[in-house]
Design a protein around this motif. Sequence first.
Motif, PDB file in Angstrom:
ATOM      1  N   LEU A 133       0.837  -1.191   0.000  1.00 48.61           N
ATOM      2  CA  LEU A 133       0.000   0.000   0.000  1.00 48.61           C
ATOM      3  C   LEU A 133       0.876   1.246   0.000  1.00 48.61           C
ATOM      4  O   LEU A 133       1.919   1.277   0.657  1.00 48.61           O
ATOM      5  CB  LEU A 133      -0.903   0.030   1.239  1.00 48.61           C
ATOM      6  CG  LEU A 133      -2.080  -0.946   1.283  1.00 48.61           C
ATOM      7  CD1 LEU A 133      -2.773  -0.849   2.633  1.00 48.61           C
ATOM      8  CD2 LEU A 133      -3.068  -0.654   0.168  1.00 48.61           C
ATOM      9  N   TYR A 265      -6.902  -5.139   3.314  1.00 49.60           N
ATOM     10  CA  TYR A 265      -6.607  -3.726   3.116  1.00 49.60           C
ATOM     11  C   TYR A 265      -6.101  -3.472   1.693  1.00 49.60           C
ATOM     12  O   TYR A 265      -6.355  -2.425   1.115  1.00 49.60           O
ATOM     13  CB  TYR A 265      -5.542  -3.261   4.112  1.00 49.60           C
ATOM     14  CG  TYR A 265      -6.033  -2.978   5.505  1.00 49.60           C
ATOM     15  CD1 TYR A 265      -7.272  -3.427   5.951  1.00 49.60           C
ATOM     16  CD2 TYR A 265      -5.256  -2.249   6.393  1.00 49.60           C
ATOM     17  CE1 TYR A 265      -7.717  -3.177   7.228  1.00 49.60           C
ATOM     18  CE2 TYR A 265      -5.681  -1.982   7.686  1.00 49.60           C
ATOM     19  CZ  TYR A 265      -6.912  -2.443   8.103  1.00 49.60           C
ATOM     20  OH  TYR A 265      -7.340  -2.185   9.374  1.00 49.60           O
ATOM     21  N   MET A 273     -14.558   0.032  -1.102  1.00 48.72           N
ATOM     22  CA  MET A 273     -13.793   1.265  -1.235  1.00 48.72           C
ATOM     23  C   MET A 273     -13.568   1.578  -2.704  1.00 48.72           C
ATOM     24  O   MET A 273     -13.399   0.707  -3.513  1.00 48.72           O
ATOM     25  CB  MET A 273     -12.444   1.102  -0.534  1.00 48.72           C
ATOM     26  CG  MET A 273     -12.148   2.148   0.488  1.00 48.72           C
ATOM     27  SD  MET A 273     -10.485   1.904   1.090  1.00 48.72           S
ATOM     28  CE  MET A 273     -10.737   2.286   2.780  1.00 48.72           C
ATOM     29  N   ASP A 274     -13.516   2.805  -3.040  1.00 41.70           N
ATOM     30  CA  ASP A 274     -13.451   3.396  -4.381  1.00 41.70           C
ATOM     31  C   ASP A 274     -14.312   2.654  -5.410  1.00 41.70           C
ATOM     32  O   ASP A 274     -13.939   2.500  -6.567  1.00 41.70           O
ATOM     33  CB  ASP A 274     -12.013   3.643  -4.880  1.00 41.70           C
ATOM     34  CG  ASP A 274     -11.080   2.445  -4.995  1.00 41.70           C
ATOM     35  OD1 ASP A 274      -9.901   2.703  -4.965  1.00 41.70           O
ATOM     36  OD2 ASP A 274     -11.505   1.307  -5.139  1.00 41.70           O
ATOM     37  N   LYS A 377      -6.459   7.866  -8.440  1.00 44.57           N
ATOM     38  CA  LYS A 377      -6.521   6.849  -7.395  1.00 44.57           C
ATOM     39  C   LYS A 377      -6.388   7.451  -6.003  1.00 44.57           C
ATOM     40  O   LYS A 377      -7.082   7.043  -5.064  1.00 44.57           O
ATOM     41  CB  LYS A 377      -5.440   5.792  -7.611  1.00 44.57           C
ATOM     42  CG  LYS A 377      -5.510   4.647  -6.607  1.00 44.57           C
ATOM     43  CD  LYS A 377      -4.508   3.557  -6.915  1.00 44.57           C
ATOM     44  CE  LYS A 377      -4.623   2.409  -5.915  1.00 44.57           C
ATOM     45  NZ  LYS A 377      -3.659   1.326  -6.197  1.00 44.57           N
ATOM     46  N   ARG A 380      -9.658   8.851  -4.965  1.00 40.71           N
ATOM     47  CA  ARG A 380     -10.591   7.765  -4.618  1.00 40.71           C
ATOM     48  C   ARG A 380     -10.273   7.203  -3.242  1.00 40.71           C
ATOM     49  O   ARG A 380     -11.172   6.922  -2.444  1.00 40.71           O
ATOM     50  CB  ARG A 380     -10.526   6.654  -5.662  1.00 40.71           C
ATOM     51  CG  ARG A 380     -10.998   7.059  -7.051  1.00 40.71           C
ATOM     52  CD  ARG A 380     -11.362   5.849  -7.906  1.00 40.71           C
ATOM     53  NE  ARG A 380     -10.318   4.844  -7.973  1.00 40.71           N
ATOM     54  CZ  ARG A 380      -9.338   4.830  -8.861  1.00 40.71           C
ATOM     55  NH1 ARG A 380      -9.245   5.821  -9.759  1.00 40.71           N
ATOM     56  NH2 ARG A 380      -8.450   3.846  -8.886  1.00 40.71           N
ATOM     57  N   THR A 381      -8.982   7.028  -2.958  1.00 36.13           N
ATOM     58  CA  THR A 381      -8.570   6.489  -1.662  1.00 36.13           C
ATOM     59  C   THR A 381      -8.947   7.441  -0.536  1.00 36.13           C
ATOM     60  O   THR A 381      -9.469   7.017   0.509  1.00 36.13           O
ATOM     61  CB  THR A 381      -7.049   6.241  -1.653  1.00 36.13           C
ATOM     62  OG1 THR A 381      -6.730   5.311  -2.684  1.00 36.13           O
ATOM     63  CG2 THR A 381      -6.601   5.669  -0.316  1.00 36.13           C
ATOM     64  N   GLY A 384     -12.470   7.145   0.225  1.00 32.42           N
ATOM     65  CA  GLY A 384     -12.742   5.939   0.996  1.00 32.42           C
ATOM     66  C   GLY A 384     -12.473   6.130   2.473  1.00 32.42           C
ATOM     67  O   GLY A 384     -13.293   5.775   3.327  1.00 32.42           O
TER      68      GLY A 384
END
Length: 424
Positions: A133, A265, A273-274, A377, A380-381, A384
Motif C-alpha cells: 500500500l 486492506y 472502497m473506491d 486513485k 478515490r482512496t 474511501g
Amino acid sequence: MSPAPSVATPFTLPNGQRLANRIAKAAMTEGLASKDGLPCAAHEALYRRWSHGGCGLLLTGNVQIDRQHLERPGNVIVDGPLSPDAKAAWARWAAAATENGTQAWVQISHAGRQTQKQVNPHPKAPSAVALALPGGQFGTPVPLTERETLDLIDRFAHTATVAREAGFGGVQIHAAHGYLLSQFLSPLANVRTDAWGGSLENRARFLLETVKAVRAAVGNDFTVAVKLNSADFQKGGFAFDDCLTVTGWLADLGVDCLELSGGTYEQPAMMDMDGLTPREEPKQSSTRAREAYFVQLAKALLAAKSPPLMVTGGFRTLAAMEDAVASGISLIGVGRPLCAEPACVADLLAGATEELPRFEENLRIGPGWLGPKSPIKLIRTLNGFAAQAWYYQQLRRVAADGAAVKLNPWKAFQAEQRENKARV
C-alpha cells in the motif's frame, strides 16, 4: 410442512442459543476505548441503543488480544488478566448489549501486519511481507516464532473466557479482512516453510488450533463463530476453493456460525472502497443483485458442508434479505446503516420501511473528479478513508446522544485523525 423462514423468523444455533430474528448487527470497529483498552460508558450507551434497535444479534467491534497490535487506536483490548474494575466494565458492556433479549457476541482479533505504524512500526505477522500500500502507514512485519504463535492461541482462548464471564453469549474469531488469522491463510502473506505455512492444511493450522482452544475454554453451550474470507480477491491469494475446504474443516470442529466476507486492506472488497465490487462477482444491472456481495458464494458453501452461514455486505432492502434467507442463509449482517440510525432494523421489521437508509450522497469529499469515482486513485482512496471516518464520527454522536448529525466527510476524517492521536 412449516412455512419458509423470513428475516423475522427466530433462529436457533446448533448449540441451542436462540436469536429473535435473522438480522445481525455486523462487527464495526468503534474506536471508543481509552488508552487502557477498556469498554467505557460510550460503549454501553451505543450498545444499549442497538440492543433495542431490532437486531436479533449484535457483534461487537474487534477486541484485540495484544495492545501492540491494534487495528486502530481506541480498540478494546484484553492483554492479560483483568482487574476487578476491568471485569466490572466488561460486565456493564455485556449487560447493555443484551438488554431486550438481544444476543451479543464479542469479535476477537489480532491485526498482525495491518497494525498502523503509529501503534507499532514493526508488527508481528506470519512472514516479513509488508502490505503493498502507498503512504507508508504500515511497517515491514517481523515473523512470529512458534512459541509466540502458540501464545497467541492461548490469548484468543483467554479473551473468549473474559467474554463469557462478562455475560456475552458468544465470540466470533476474526479470520477475514487481512488480519492475522487471515494472513496465515494467505499464500501471499504467509511464505513460511514450517508447520504453519506451505500447504493449506498448514496455513489453516493457526485458525483451527485457535477454534479448538476457544471451544475447550468456553464449553459447548457458548457460541463459537468464525468470520472467514470467501477469497482475498488477489491473484495468488486465499481463493474460494480454499474457503470451501476450510469451511468444511470448521464444520467438523463444530463451529456454530460462519460469517462470509472477503478482501483485505490491499483489496478491500468488504468496504466497497473506491466503488469496487468483489472481483469474483460480476456487476449486475439489478439493484437487488448488487446488494448482497457474497450471497452467490455462500450458496456454493451451502451445497457442500458448512456451519450455519451469516452473510454481510451491502444489504439494504427487505426483499434482498428475504431472498437470501429463502436460499438457506441463516443470518443477514447489517453494518453501516446502524451507525447513524440505530433503530432502522426495528423500522424494517415493523413494516415502516422496506429499505434501510443509504448515506452515499453524504460521503463525497467534492463533486465530479473530487468524488469517489474520481479517475485519480489518490482521490478515490481519500474518499474511501473520509467515508469511513464519517461513519466513525456518527458512531460517536449516536453513543453520546442517540442522534446522527449532518457532517462533511473531510472534516470527519480530520476529526478522526485527532481522536486517534489522542488514544495512541
